[in-house]
Design an enzyme around this catalytic site. Sequence first.
Site, PDB file in Angstrom:
ATOM      1  N   LYS A  55      45.486  21.476 -34.782  1.00  8.28           N
ATOM      2  CA  LYS A  55      45.408  20.061 -34.378  1.00  8.28           C
ATOM      3  C   LYS A  55      45.080  19.175 -35.576  1.00  8.28           C
ATOM      4  CE  LYS A  55      41.494  18.296 -32.406  1.00  8.28           C
ATOM      5  NZ  LYS A  55      41.047  17.065 -33.110  1.00  8.28           N
ATOM      6  N   ASN A  56      44.056  19.571 -36.322  1.00  8.73           N
ATOM      7  CA  ASN A  56      43.571  18.690 -37.391  1.00  8.73           C
ATOM      8  C   ASN A  56      44.507  18.646 -38.597  1.00  8.73           C
ATOM      9  OD1 ASN A  56      41.433  18.035 -35.814  1.00  8.73           O
ATOM     10  ND2 ASN A  56      39.889  19.140 -36.992  1.00  8.73           N
TER      11      ASN A  56
ATOM     12  N   ARG B 200      39.881   9.028 -32.780  1.00  6.55           N
ATOM     13  CA  ARG B 200      39.540   8.529 -34.111  1.00  6.55           C
ATOM     14  C   ARG B 200      40.666   8.768 -35.120  1.00  6.55           C
ATOM     15  NH1 ARG B 200      35.062   7.535 -37.524  1.00  6.55           N
ATOM     16  NH2 ARG B 200      35.222   8.559 -39.538  1.00  6.55           N
TER      17      ARG B 200
ATOM     18  N   CYS C 278      35.677  11.613 -30.135  1.00 13.29           N
ATOM     19  CA  CYS C 278      34.509  12.283 -29.573  1.00 13.29           C
ATOM     20  C   CYS C 278      33.265  11.441 -29.851  1.00 13.29           C
ATOM     21  CB  CYS C 278      34.308  13.641 -30.226  1.00 13.29           C
ATOM     22  SG  CYS C 278      35.360  14.924 -29.591  1.00 13.29           S
TER      23      CYS C 278
ATOM     24  N   ARG D 204      30.060   7.793 -36.894  1.00 12.30           N
ATOM     25  CA  ARG D 204      31.360   8.022 -37.517  1.00 12.30           C
ATOM     26  C   ARG D 204      31.982   6.760 -38.108  1.00 12.30           C
ATOM     27  NH1 ARG D 204      34.742  12.313 -33.996  1.00 12.30           N
ATOM     28  NH2 ARG D 204      35.184  13.174 -36.018  1.00 12.30           N
ATOM     29  N   PRO D 205      31.362   6.210 -39.125  1.00 12.83           N
ATOM     30  CA  PRO D 205      31.921   4.996 -39.728  1.00 12.83           C
ATOM     31  C   PRO D 205      33.191   5.300 -40.529  1.00 12.83           C
ATOM     32  CG  PRO D 205      30.016   5.738 -40.969  1.00 12.83           C
ATOM     33  CD  PRO D 205      30.141   6.659 -39.803  1.00 12.83           C
TER      34      PRO D 205
ATOM     35  N   ASP E  50      33.690   3.561 -43.591  1.00 11.19           N
ATOM     36  CA  ASP E  50      33.467   2.862 -44.859  1.00 11.19           C
ATOM     37  C   ASP E  50      34.139   3.555 -46.047  1.00 11.19           C
ATOM     38  OD1 ASP E  50      31.500   4.816 -44.165  1.00 11.19           O
ATOM     39  OD2 ASP E  50      30.335   4.240 -45.927  1.00 11.19           O
ATOM     40  N   LEU E  51      34.164   4.897 -46.034  1.00 15.88           N
ATOM     41  CA  LEU E  51      34.740   5.606 -47.186  1.00 15.88           C
ATOM     42  C   LEU E  51      36.262   5.420 -47.247  1.00 15.88           C
ATOM     43  CD1 LEU E  51      32.617   8.875 -46.896  1.00 15.88           C
ATOM     44  CD2 LEU E  51      32.286   6.982 -48.504  1.00 15.88           C
TER      45      LEU E  51
ATOM     46  N   ASP F 189      32.855  22.055 -36.402  1.00 23.59           N
ATOM     47  CA  ASP F 189      33.711  22.215 -35.223  1.00 23.59           C
ATOM     48  C   ASP F 189      33.533  23.579 -34.543  1.00 23.59           C
ATOM     49  OD1 ASP F 189      34.710  19.714 -35.521  1.00 23.59           O
ATOM     50  OD2 ASP F 189      36.652  20.323 -36.327  1.00 23.59           O
TER      51      ASP F 189
ATOM     52  N   VAL G 206      26.633  17.595 -40.668  1.00 20.26           N
ATOM     53  CA  VAL G 206      27.851  16.778 -40.813  1.00 20.26           C
ATOM     54  C   VAL G 206      27.860  15.591 -39.852  1.00 20.26           C
ATOM     55  CG1 VAL G 206      30.379  16.795 -40.773  1.00 20.26           C
ATOM     56  CG2 VAL G 206      29.134  18.772 -41.678  1.00 20.26           C
TER      57      VAL G 206
ATOM     58  N   ARG H 185      42.237  18.154 -25.374  1.00 19.27           N
ATOM     59  CA  ARG H 185      42.453  17.440 -26.645  1.00 19.27           C
ATOM     60  C   ARG H 185      42.732  18.436 -27.777  1.00 19.27           C
ATOM     61  NH1 ARG H 185      38.051  13.771 -28.672  1.00 19.27           N
ATOM     62  NH2 ARG H 185      39.639  13.681 -30.275  1.00 19.27           N
TER      63      ARG H 185
HETATM   64  C1  UD1 Z   1      37.543  15.618 -39.246  1.00 24.32           C
HETATM   65  C2  UD1 Z   1      38.028  16.463 -38.091  1.00 24.32           C
HETATM   66  C3  UD1 Z   1      36.867  16.843 -37.191  1.00 24.32           C
HETATM   67  C4  UD1 Z   1      35.765  17.506 -38.005  1.00 24.32           C
HETATM   68  C5  UD1 Z   1      35.383  16.658 -39.207  1.00 24.32           C
HETATM   69  C6  UD1 Z   1      34.398  17.351 -40.136  1.00 24.32           C
HETATM   70  C7  UD1 Z   1      40.291  15.667 -37.768  1.00 24.32           C
HETATM   71  C8  UD1 Z   1      41.242  14.931 -36.911  1.00 24.32           C
HETATM   72  N1  UD1 Z   1      39.013  15.707 -37.340  1.00 24.32           N
HETATM   73  O1  UD1 Z   1      37.002  14.422 -38.691  1.00 24.32           O
HETATM   74  O2  UD1 Z   1      37.348  17.744 -36.187  1.00 24.32           O
HETATM   75  O3  UD1 Z   1      34.632  17.715 -37.195  1.00 24.32           O
HETATM   76  O4  UD1 Z   1      36.552  16.336 -39.978  1.00 24.32           O
HETATM   77  O5  UD1 Z   1      34.891  18.575 -40.549  1.00 24.32           O
HETATM   78  O6  UD1 Z   1      40.654  16.232 -38.777  1.00 24.32           O
HETATM   79  N2  UD1 Z   1      31.759   9.441 -42.677  1.00 24.32           N
HETATM   80  C9  UD1 Z   1      31.236   8.276 -43.208  1.00 24.32           C
HETATM   81  N3  UD1 Z   1      32.106   7.316 -43.634  1.00 24.32           N
HETATM   82  C10 UD1 Z   1      33.457   7.459 -43.570  1.00 24.32           C
HETATM   83  C11 UD1 Z   1      33.987   8.655 -43.045  1.00 24.32           C
HETATM   84  C12 UD1 Z   1      33.104   9.629 -42.598  1.00 24.32           C
HETATM   85  O7  UD1 Z   1      30.032   8.129 -43.278  1.00 24.32           O
HETATM   86  O8  UD1 Z   1      34.185   6.556 -43.974  1.00 24.32           O
HETATM   87  C13 UD1 Z   1      30.845  10.478 -42.181  1.00 24.32           C
HETATM   88  C14 UD1 Z   1      31.008  10.692 -40.686  1.00 24.32           C
HETATM   89  O9  UD1 Z   1      30.257   9.790 -39.942  1.00 24.32           O
HETATM   90  C15 UD1 Z   1      30.511  12.102 -40.524  1.00 24.32           C
HETATM   91  C16 UD1 Z   1      30.942  12.763 -41.831  1.00 24.32           C
HETATM   92  O10 UD1 Z   1      31.186  11.715 -42.754  1.00 24.32           O
HETATM   93  O11 UD1 Z   1      29.113  12.127 -40.434  1.00 24.32           O
HETATM   94  C17 UD1 Z   1      32.184  13.629 -41.707  1.00 24.32           C
HETATM   95  O12 UD1 Z   1      33.272  12.848 -41.287  1.00 24.32           O
HETATM   96  P1  UD1 Z   1      34.786  13.171 -41.697  1.00 24.32           P
HETATM   97  O13 UD1 Z   1      34.794  14.319 -42.665  1.00 24.32           O
HETATM   98  O14 UD1 Z   1      35.418  11.894 -42.113  1.00 24.32           O
HETATM   99  O15 UD1 Z   1      35.378  13.650 -40.333  1.00 24.32           O
HETATM  100  P2  UD1 Z   1      36.712  13.163 -39.623  1.00 24.32           P
HETATM  101  O16 UD1 Z   1      37.793  13.039 -40.622  1.00 24.32           O
HETATM  102  O17 UD1 Z   1      36.410  12.039 -38.719  1.00 24.32           O
END
Ligand code: UD1
Length: 430
Positions: free
Chosen positions: A22-23, A94, A118, A123-124, A126-127, A307, A329, A399
């Site tokens: 999926k991811n 997301r 979820c 889950r911001p 900003d990055l 996950d 995480v 999902r």
């Molecule tokens: C992806 C996966 C999800 C998995 C996660 C971590 C997909 C579709 N989903 O989610 O299943 O659990 O990786 O392995 O691939 N964060 C920030 N700012 C940002 C982006 C992220 O602070 O701009 C934080 C998030 O709040 C979280 C952490 O970074 O605490 C990890 O997020 P991220 O690696 O971005 O996960 P996703 O890509 O959303």
Amino acid sequence: MDRLLIRGGVPLRGKIQVNGSKNACLPIIASTLLTRDTTIIEEVPDLLDVRTMIAVLEGLGAAVDYRQEQGLLRINSGDLSKTALPADLVGRMRASFLVLGPLLARKKVVRLPLPGGCAIGTRPVDLHLKGLAAMGAQFSIANGCVEGITGGLQGARIYLDFPSVGATENIIMAATLARGTTILENAATEPEIVDLANCLNSMRAQVVGAGTARIRIEGVSRLGGTRHAIIPDRIEAGTLLLAGVITGGDLTVEHVLPDHLKSLLAKMTEAGAFVEEVGPTAIRAAANGRTAAVDLKTMPYPGFSTDLQPQFMTLLALSGGTSMVIETVFENRFRHIESLNRMGAQIQVEGRHAIVQGRPYLTGAPVVAPDLRGAAALLLAALAARGETELFAVHHLWRGHSRLEERLSLLGAQIERVAEEPEGAIKTGS
Ligand code: UD1
């Protein structure tokens, strides 16, 4: 909404195939927005999230043909009539936010509602925004929407404060069509990033270093079409391996890349489970007496995946001794614990720490799935528990897992999907 009725206590035995990831699939579907040519994707799992991503692309004007029985998806984004998405699609998942980078690169303007998915923390994004801003995009946020505009993206040197999977993907995709070179440091190294880079490179992008923390992307003026097969889903594979052990069974999980599961396999072995690679793409897992307590900390790849944390916690809930689980995480990924405790588990939460006191058995109960991976954890608990479990809000499971109840039934699981009665139906007492 449908629910599952599960009669637990049956050891699962036999062979089961893992679906495409999926991811990996979701960003790759988004990446087809980067080209005017047709892209064909193979091994596409039939999941709610995949259908949502298809709806997102169709909403933007792409032509999509999905043959779910064959796992074949054909996309042509030649004519993108729109650069904005309605809130309900992005709110549902997301990963819809992964169209941000491709749309900016291709159309130079984009308007997206801030994402949902979820409910596992704040889950911001900003990055994502910081990285794309370094490449020359300008963002404004108003009324729950992000608007981005650029006169043309430029390659840049970007350091991610945290190796976010989604931000890494958005930046790589945008950089493929930017002018000049982008160097992304502290990038996520997940196998799904490598699959995305392989797909982009087959579209004539120049992405080097995916799978390491430093990725270099040379921008090109256009990308072409391609045919790409999605990697196996390591999270589904891990969930199934744990199901074999938790039920005291013996399962061979096929269509899996053992390299992607090293941290899980090491932890399963440490807990005393029997785990064996039985070929380049198959792993056998079996019970080997009662498993023992082990401590666990989730980390970005190649650390233990967040996950798989809820599913592994179900194993620990049934293991001998006391385990500590630390979730680093996501700050709110313990929402399955309340229901596990309702089934007889003894788990206490202190912030990001969970202390799991293993019990000899769990008992069936009515429980509500809180999110996708929490749903999988409760399903595993139900398969192992004494008596019957009613699992509500099971749409979370769809999902990430296609027809899981049918596939588990073939291994001996006693599991039935019950369609929710239409609203207003009168329930009789019997
Ligand atoms: C992806 C996966 C999800 C998995 C996660 C971590 C997909 C579709 N989903 O989610 O299943 O659990 O990786 O392995 O691939 N964060 C920030 N700012 C940002 C982006 C992220 O602070 O701009 C934080 C998030 O709040 C979280 C952490 O970074 O605490 C990890 O997020 P991220 O690696 O971005 O996960 P996703 O890509 O959303």
